[in-house]
Design a protein around this motif. Structure first.
Motif, mmCIF file in Angstrom:
data_model
loop_
_atom_site.group_PDB
_atom_site.id
_atom_site.type_symbol
_atom_site.label_atom_id
_atom_site.label_comp_id
_atom_site.label_asym_id
_atom_site.label_seq_id
_atom_site.Cartn_x
_atom_site.Cartn_y
_atom_site.Cartn_z
ATOM 1 N N VAL A 1 0.853 -1.187 0.000
ATOM 2 C CA VAL A 1 0.000 0.000 0.000
ATOM 3 C C VAL A 1 0.891 1.239 0.000
ATOM 4 O O VAL A 1 1.901 1.278 0.698
ATOM 5 C CB VAL A 1 -0.933 0.015 1.237
ATOM 6 C CG1 VAL A 1 -1.763 1.292 1.288
ATOM 7 C CG2 VAL A 1 -1.846 -1.207 1.245
ATOM 8 N N TRP A 2 0.485 2.242 -0.788
ATOM 9 C CA TRP A 2 1.185 3.530 -0.854
ATOM 10 C C TRP A 2 0.399 4.546 -0.039
ATOM 11 O O TRP A 2 -0.832 4.552 -0.055
ATOM 12 C CB TRP A 2 1.293 3.986 -2.304
ATOM 13 C CG TRP A 2 2.492 3.431 -3.002
ATOM 14 C CD1 TRP A 2 3.601 4.132 -3.394
ATOM 15 C CD2 TRP A 2 2.745 2.083 -3.409
ATOM 16 N NE1 TRP A 2 4.512 3.306 -4.004
ATOM 17 C CE2 TRP A 2 4.006 2.023 -4.019
ATOM 18 C CE3 TRP A 2 2.026 0.892 -3.283
ATOM 19 C CZ2 TRP A 2 4.555 0.856 -4.521
ATOM 20 C CZ3 TRP A 2 2.562 -0.278 -3.781
ATOM 21 C CH2 TRP A 2 3.809 -0.283 -4.390
ATOM 22 N N PHE A 3 1.131 5.430 0.651
ATOM 23 C CA PHE A 3 0.546 6.406 1.570
ATOM 24 C C PHE A 3 1.050 7.807 1.256
ATOM 25 O O PHE A 3 2.212 7.987 0.904
ATOM 26 C CB PHE A 3 0.966 6.097 3.016
ATOM 27 C CG PHE A 3 0.496 4.784 3.543
ATOM 28 C CD1 PHE A 3 -0.618 4.709 4.367
ATOM 29 C CD2 PHE A 3 1.172 3.610 3.240
ATOM 30 C CE1 PHE A 3 -1.046 3.490 4.877
ATOM 31 C CE2 PHE A 3 0.746 2.388 3.742
ATOM 32 C CZ PHE A 3 -0.364 2.331 4.562
ATOM 33 N N LEU A 4 0.186 8.794 1.431
ATOM 34 C CA LEU A 4 0.567 10.199 1.458
ATOM 35 C C LEU A 4 0.159 10.732 2.821
ATOM 36 O O LEU A 4 -1.008 10.598 3.208
ATOM 37 C CB LEU A 4 -0.125 10.993 0.351
ATOM 38 C CG LEU A 4 0.398 10.743 -1.065
ATOM 39 C CD1 LEU A 4 -0.422 11.527 -2.080
ATOM 40 C CD2 LEU A 4 1.874 11.107 -1.184
ATOM 41 N N ASP A 5 1.115 11.280 3.549
ATOM 42 C CA ASP A 5 0.845 11.780 4.909
ATOM 43 C C ASP A 5 0.145 10.728 5.768
ATOM 44 O O ASP A 5 -0.827 11.026 6.459
ATOM 45 C CB ASP A 5 0.014 13.063 4.857
ATOM 46 C CG ASP A 5 0.744 14.195 4.162
ATOM 47 O OD1 ASP A 5 1.971 14.288 4.339
ATOM 48 O OD2 ASP A 5 0.091 14.963 3.448
ATOM 49 N N ASP A 6 0.610 9.509 5.683
ATOM 50 C CA ASP A 6 0.070 8.381 6.461
ATOM 51 C C ASP A 6 -1.369 8.018 6.112
ATOM 52 O O ASP A 6 -2.033 7.302 6.858
ATOM 53 C CB ASP A 6 0.187 8.642 7.966
ATOM 54 C CG ASP A 6 1.632 8.701 8.425
ATOM 55 O OD1 ASP A 6 2.461 7.967 7.857
ATOM 56 O OD2 ASP A 6 1.931 9.481 9.340
ATOM 57 N N ILE A 7 -1.861 8.503 4.985
ATOM 58 C CA ILE A 7 -3.205 8.147 4.526
ATOM 59 C C ILE A 7 -3.047 7.184 3.346
ATOM 60 O O ILE A 7 -2.366 7.507 2.371
ATOM 61 C CB ILE A 7 -4.001 9.389 4.081
ATOM 62 C CG1 ILE A 7 -4.160 10.352 5.256
ATOM 63 C CG2 ILE A 7 -5.357 8.985 3.518
ATOM 64 C CD1 ILE A 7 -4.730 11.703 4.865
ATOM 65 N N PRO A 8 -3.654 5.999 3.411
ATOM 66 C CA PRO A 8 -3.538 5.056 2.296
ATOM 67 C C PRO A 8 -4.244 5.607 1.059
ATOM 68 O O PRO A 8 -5.356 6.127 1.146
ATOM 69 C CB PRO A 8 -4.234 3.792 2.811
ATOM 70 C CG PRO A 8 -5.172 4.282 3.860
ATOM 71 C CD PRO A 8 -4.526 5.488 4.471
#
Length: 121
Positions: free
Chosen positions: A43-50
């Motif tokens: 899974v890829w995250f931006l600012d700890d959001i999936p």
């Protein structure tokens, strides 16, 4: 070696080329995202959001976009009661690269913040 690389290397059979292709596309399209194996899949995250992930399945490689329902893309199928949508690829030839790259771009622009969801009491 990252846990995602280990996951990818463990995949065998017809899904292996799809996994390898998706991994490279995700790295290229999401250079500022972090990634890890989360709930058993990359899974890829931006600012700890999936925002996006994929999983090896018997019927192909399932790609999930956490905010995908909000992309308004006919190629994505809604999943669950929240905002997720996905697509399954059975081989590399089945991947419409322009569509995939658009979905990946949208995954960085339309982000449903699941951290702010609170369970009902």
């Amino acid at each position: 070696m990252s846990d995602v690389v280990k996951y990818n290397e463990a995949v065998t059979g017809e899904n292996k080329p799809v996994i390898d292709f998706l991994f490279q596309e995700f790295l290229q399209a999401l250079p500022t995202a972090t990634y890890k194996v989360w709930h058993g899949a990359p899974v890829w995250f931006l600012d700890d959001i999936p925002i996006v992930g994929y999983e090896d399945h018997k019927l192909g490689v399932k790609v999930l976009f956490w905010s995908g329902k909000d992309f308004s893309e006919p190629g994505l199928i809604g999943i669950g009661k929240h905002r997720a949508a996905g697509i399954t690829y059975t081989d590399v030839a089945s991947i419409k690269v322009d569509d995939l790259r658009r979905y990946l771009r949208l995954s960085t622009e339309i982000i449903w913040d699941y951290r702010s969801l609170r369970p009902k009491k």
